[in-house]
Design a protein around this motif. Structure first.
Motif, mmCIF file in Angstrom:
data_model
loop_
_atom_site.group_PDB
_atom_site.id
_atom_site.type_symbol
_atom_site.label_atom_id
_atom_site.label_comp_id
_atom_site.label_asym_id
_atom_site.label_seq_id
_atom_site.Cartn_x
_atom_site.Cartn_y
_atom_site.Cartn_z
ATOM 1 N N ARG A 80 45.435 49.820 25.863
ATOM 2 C CA ARG A 80 46.366 48.771 26.285
ATOM 3 C C ARG A 80 46.445 48.683 27.812
ATOM 4 O O ARG A 80 46.449 47.591 28.385
ATOM 5 C CB ARG A 80 47.749 49.054 25.702
ATOM 6 C CG ARG A 80 48.788 48.010 26.072
ATOM 7 C CD ARG A 80 50.131 48.293 25.412
ATOM 8 N NE ARG A 80 50.083 48.178 23.976
ATOM 9 C CZ ARG A 80 51.158 48.064 23.198
ATOM 10 N NH1 ARG A 80 52.362 48.072 23.726
ATOM 11 N NH2 ARG A 80 51.036 47.956 21.897
ATOM 12 N N ASN A 81 46.503 49.830 28.479
ATOM 13 C CA ASN A 81 46.578 49.844 29.945
ATOM 14 C C ASN A 81 45.320 49.247 30.579
ATOM 15 O O ASN A 81 45.397 48.557 31.598
ATOM 16 C CB ASN A 81 46.786 51.268 30.454
ATOM 17 C CG ASN A 81 48.211 51.748 30.270
ATOM 18 O OD1 ASN A 81 49.132 50.942 30.117
ATOM 19 N ND2 ASN A 81 48.405 53.055 30.282
ATOM 20 N N LEU A 82 44.159 49.538 29.976
ATOM 21 C CA LEU A 82 42.904 49.021 30.518
ATOM 22 C C LEU A 82 42.841 47.502 30.392
ATOM 23 O O LEU A 82 42.462 46.807 31.341
ATOM 24 C CB LEU A 82 41.722 49.662 29.805
ATOM 25 C CG LEU A 82 40.329 49.375 30.374
ATOM 26 C CD1 LEU A 82 40.267 49.762 31.850
ATOM 27 C CD2 LEU A 82 39.263 50.126 29.584
ATOM 28 N N LEU A 83 43.232 46.977 29.236
ATOM 29 C CA LEU A 83 43.259 45.526 29.056
ATOM 30 C C LEU A 83 44.243 44.875 30.029
ATOM 31 O O LEU A 83 43.952 43.826 30.616
ATOM 32 C CB LEU A 83 43.644 45.174 27.614
ATOM 33 C CG LEU A 83 42.595 45.460 26.535
ATOM 34 C CD1 LEU A 83 43.164 45.167 25.152
ATOM 35 C CD2 LEU A 83 41.331 44.647 26.774
ATOM 36 N N ARG A 84 45.400 45.519 30.195
ATOM 37 C CA ARG A 84 46.406 44.988 31.119
ATOM 38 C C ARG A 84 45.879 44.984 32.556
ATOM 39 O O ARG A 84 46.143 44.059 33.317
ATOM 40 C CB ARG A 84 47.690 45.819 31.009
ATOM 41 C CG ARG A 84 48.841 45.260 31.837
ATOM 42 C CD ARG A 84 50.066 46.137 31.725
ATOM 43 N NE ARG A 84 50.636 46.103 30.378
ATOM 44 C CZ ARG A 84 50.748 47.159 29.604
ATOM 45 N NH1 ARG A 84 50.340 48.345 30.014
ATOM 46 N NH2 ARG A 84 51.272 47.047 28.407
ATOM 47 N N TRP A 85 45.105 46.021 32.904
ATOM 48 C CA TRP A 85 44.555 46.104 34.262
ATOM 49 C C TRP A 85 43.571 44.964 34.509
ATOM 50 O O TRP A 85 43.607 44.317 35.562
ATOM 51 C CB TRP A 85 43.858 47.452 34.455
ATOM 52 C CG TRP A 85 43.311 47.642 35.837
ATOM 53 C CD1 TRP A 85 43.962 48.095 36.942
ATOM 54 C CD2 TRP A 85 41.961 47.348 36.260
ATOM 55 N NE1 TRP A 85 43.125 48.115 38.028
ATOM 56 C CE2 TRP A 85 41.899 47.662 37.643
ATOM 57 C CE3 TRP A 85 40.826 46.869 35.624
ATOM 58 C CZ2 TRP A 85 40.725 47.511 38.389
ATOM 59 C CZ3 TRP A 85 39.667 46.711 36.361
ATOM 60 C CH2 TRP A 85 39.623 47.029 37.720
#
Length: 232
Positions: free
Chosen positions: A206-211
């Motif tokens: 989720r954090n990678l997609l958000r980044w």
């Protein structure tokens, strides 16, 4: 072309304006090309990551419950009560790795090593008992035991500001075994590993997609601002 530029320099204000505008146009063109390359790469990687196969859904061992909103915060992941104690578990790993093409717990050893911050709080006590542990698929080890100010919020851990006690390995073996028994009695053991490993994968994903989305938004907004300035 260069002859026109130098001729303009000798002719007055109009030529000087042309001289200043030339590198700005080139810089703007190069910047736009770089932005396009970045945006295309971000989009490709976003689509690639979004297609990764998530791990099977795993529930935490009873009686632990997942803290609401934990995936989007830096606070505790799991909580439970034990008699009059409130136990909070934070999890992290040193290497934030995502398996390529899906979920594979047989890969790099760093994926199979989790670090737990276990906070044991009692009512009426200013401090809580804090354990830093290494968690593996088949074992749990204690790195340190300390007293820390009791957590006032669920947002983050309190940074210790006083003596944290002796090095755990320097303690007498009977004391070390007693501490292991203390946390095991409260459900802090290798049974937590399957859920916490899967939970970290989802959080990292989720954090990678958000980044990718945040960086892309920043670049597109920057381009829009530059376009507005140029048109003005």
């Amino acid at each position: 072309m260069w002859r026109k530029v130098f001729t303009g320099l000798g002719g007055g204000g109009g030529g000087l304006q042309s001289w200043h505008m030339l590198p700005i146009r080139r810089s703007s063109s190069v910047s736009s090309a770089v932005d396009s390359v970045i945006m295309r790469s971000l989009k490709e990687h976003y689509l690639e990551v979004s297609k990764m196969t998530p791990p099977p859904k795993v529930s935490p061992p009873s009686p632990f419950t997942v803290v609401k909103g934990a995936l989007d915060a830096e606070g505790p992941v799991l909580k439970r009560t034990y008699n009059d104690e409130e136990i909070s578990i934070y999890v992290m790993r040193l290497a934030n790795l995502l398996p390529e093409g899906g979920y594979d717990d047989q890969g790099d050893d760093s994926i199979n090593q989790l670090f737990l911050h276990v906070d044991v709080a009692k009512p009426g006590q200013e401090d809580s008992l804090h354990f830093l542990c290494g968690l593996y698929p088949d074992a749990l080890g204690i790195h340190s035991v300390s007293l820390r100010p009791k957590l006032q919020t669920t947002s983050s851990l309190v940074v210790p500001s006083k003596y944290q006690g002796p090095i755990f390995e320097d303690l007498d073996e009977k004391i070390r075994d007693a501490f292991h028994g203390f946390i095991d009695k409260r459900g802090i053991n290798e049974s937590l590993f399957p859920f916490l490993q899967a939970w970290l994968y989802v959080k990292d994903h989720r954090n990678l997609l958000r980044w990718f989305k945040s960086v892309g938004t920043f670049i597109t907004e920057q381009k829009a601002e530059q376009k507005a300035v140029t048109q003005a």
